[in-house]
Design an enzyme around this catalytic site. Structure first.
Site, PDB file in Angstrom:
ATOM      1  N   SER A  43      20.192 -56.335   9.993  1.00 41.54           N
ATOM      2  CA  SER A  43      19.621 -56.434  11.336  1.00 41.54           C
ATOM      3  C   SER A  43      19.322 -57.887  11.718  1.00 41.54           C
ATOM      4  O   SER A  43      19.015 -58.173  12.873  1.00 41.54           O
ATOM      5  CB  SER A  43      18.358 -55.589  11.433  1.00 41.54           C
ATOM      6  OG  SER A  43      17.507 -55.870  10.351  1.00 41.54           O
ATOM      7  N   CYS A  44      19.392 -58.785  10.743  1.00 43.45           N
ATOM      8  CA  CYS A  44      19.202 -60.214  11.045  1.00 43.45           C
ATOM      9  C   CYS A  44      20.364 -60.711  11.906  1.00 43.45           C
ATOM     10  O   CYS A  44      21.418 -60.086  11.956  1.00 43.45           O
ATOM     11  CB  CYS A  44      19.189 -61.042   9.775  1.00 43.45           C
ATOM     12  SG  CYS A  44      17.790 -60.709   8.708  1.00 43.45           S
ATOM     13  N   VAL A  45      20.143 -61.857  12.526  1.00 39.85           N
ATOM     14  CA  VAL A  45      21.200 -62.476  13.330  1.00 39.85           C
ATOM     15  C   VAL A  45      21.499 -63.867  12.767  1.00 39.85           C
ATOM     16  O   VAL A  45      20.591 -64.569  12.310  1.00 39.85           O
ATOM     17  CB  VAL A  45      20.769 -62.574  14.816  1.00 39.85           C
ATOM     18  CG1 VAL A  45      21.651 -63.535  15.596  1.00 39.85           C
ATOM     19  CG2 VAL A  45      20.820 -61.196  15.469  1.00 39.85           C
TER      20      VAL A  45
END
Lengths: 187, 129
Positions: A43-45
């Site tokens: 879910s990190c960018v």
């Protein structure tokens, strides 16, 4: 496994690649043709930003703290802004110019159904940051339900991702909250 | 004990997003008279036109960077008494030491929370009302 290749591809080095792994909360800038920046995203960018004229680029990897909890969004954004700023400043220090910067965004998946869509909040934040700062957004690959294995060549600006199965998706580690009372020195 | 509403502030940072976050923080602390500038050169020009009690400036900026801006602020009779808080990233220790020599009043390590911002301002001005 799905392979995605970004639109831009330029020459790459014949040298052995020098792999630099970026983990959550880190960033790296390079002007070395042999360097490949790599990361695993759930879910990190990760923002991959590049100046095609200065031939320098960099990648960060962030997760807004508290994006999965009911916290003040503005407070959460400070962390993301900080990592974006570190990356942009790192590029400028290596000769990039802000008006030439081109960005690609990756990640922001909804990897766990029971959690709120943290990934989407992260990618919305990153897109808004680029827009506000006037940095050209070339696109990328955000959202979905699978993690991503990402490679970025900072000199050419080329990015490549491979979608990965759920069990390989990196575990999200909440970034350290900024100190409330520990970081200021008075003099 | 100064009234926050009486403080005139200027935020100098090349990142619009950072400026917006700092402005929000200052407004939450009751400081409403806030100017903004995108680099040290613009900041100095704005300060000369409208002096401020509080300068919050980033260290890494184009044209005049934070240190050059601080030096210029301290050199000018109409701006030299302004409280100057420098914003920096971790690992800028040597630069902070240079800033101390140039007369910075305090500094903040990014990212920081509003209570930390408040603490840094109060360390310079005294407790805000």
């Amino acid at each position: 496994m799905t392979l995605h290749r970004s639109a831009q591809r330029t020459e790459e080095t014949e040298e052995l690649p020098q792999k630099v792994h970026i983990i959550q909360g880190q960033y790296h800038v390079s002007d070395q043709p042999s360097v490949v920046l790599m990361t695993l995203l759930g879910s990190c960018v990760a923002a991959c930003i590049h100046d095609p004229l200065a031939r320098v680029g960099g990648m960060n990897h962030f997760l807004l703290p508290g994006a999965d909890r009911d916290t003040n969004t503005r407070e959460a954004e400070r962390y993301g802004v900080h990592l974006m700023e570190l990356l942009v400043n790192g590029l400028l220090q290596r000769g990039a110019r802000k008006d030439r910067l081109q960005a690609k965004l990756f990640g922001g998946a909804r990897t766990l159904e029971r959690l709120s869509d943290i990934g989407r909040q992260n990618s919305i934040f990153a897109e808004r940051f680029l827009k506000t700062e006037g940095i050209t957004y070339l696109g990328g690959s955000c959202g979905g339900e699978s993690g991503r294995r990402l490679q970025f060549w900072p000199v050419s600006g080329r990015a490549r991702q491979a979608m990965i199965a759920g069990k390989e998706v990196p575990i999200v580690v909440p970034p350290p909250a900024p100190h409330v009372d520990g970081d200021v020195e008075f003099f | 004990m100064p009234f926050a509403s009486a403080i005139r502030a200027i935020i100098v940072d090349d990142q619009l997003t950072s400026r917006a976050l700092i402005r929000d923080g200052l407004q939450q602390l009751g400081i409403q008279d806030i100017e903004q500038a995108g680099d040290g050169e613009q900041g100095l020009k704005a300060l000369l036109q409208k002096p401020a009690h509080l300068v919050i400036s980033d260290l890494n900026m184009p044209k005049l960077d934070g240190l050059q801006f601080l030096q210029a602020v301290r050199a000018h009779p109409s701006t030299q008494k302004a409280a100057f808080i420098m914003l920096t990233g971790r690992g800028d220790r040597a630069l902070i030491e240079r800033a101390i020599k140039l007369g910075v009043n305090n500094y903040l390590v990014k990212p920081f929370t509003i209570p930390v911002l408040k603490g840094a301002i109060e360390a310079v001005f005294g407790k805000l009302k």
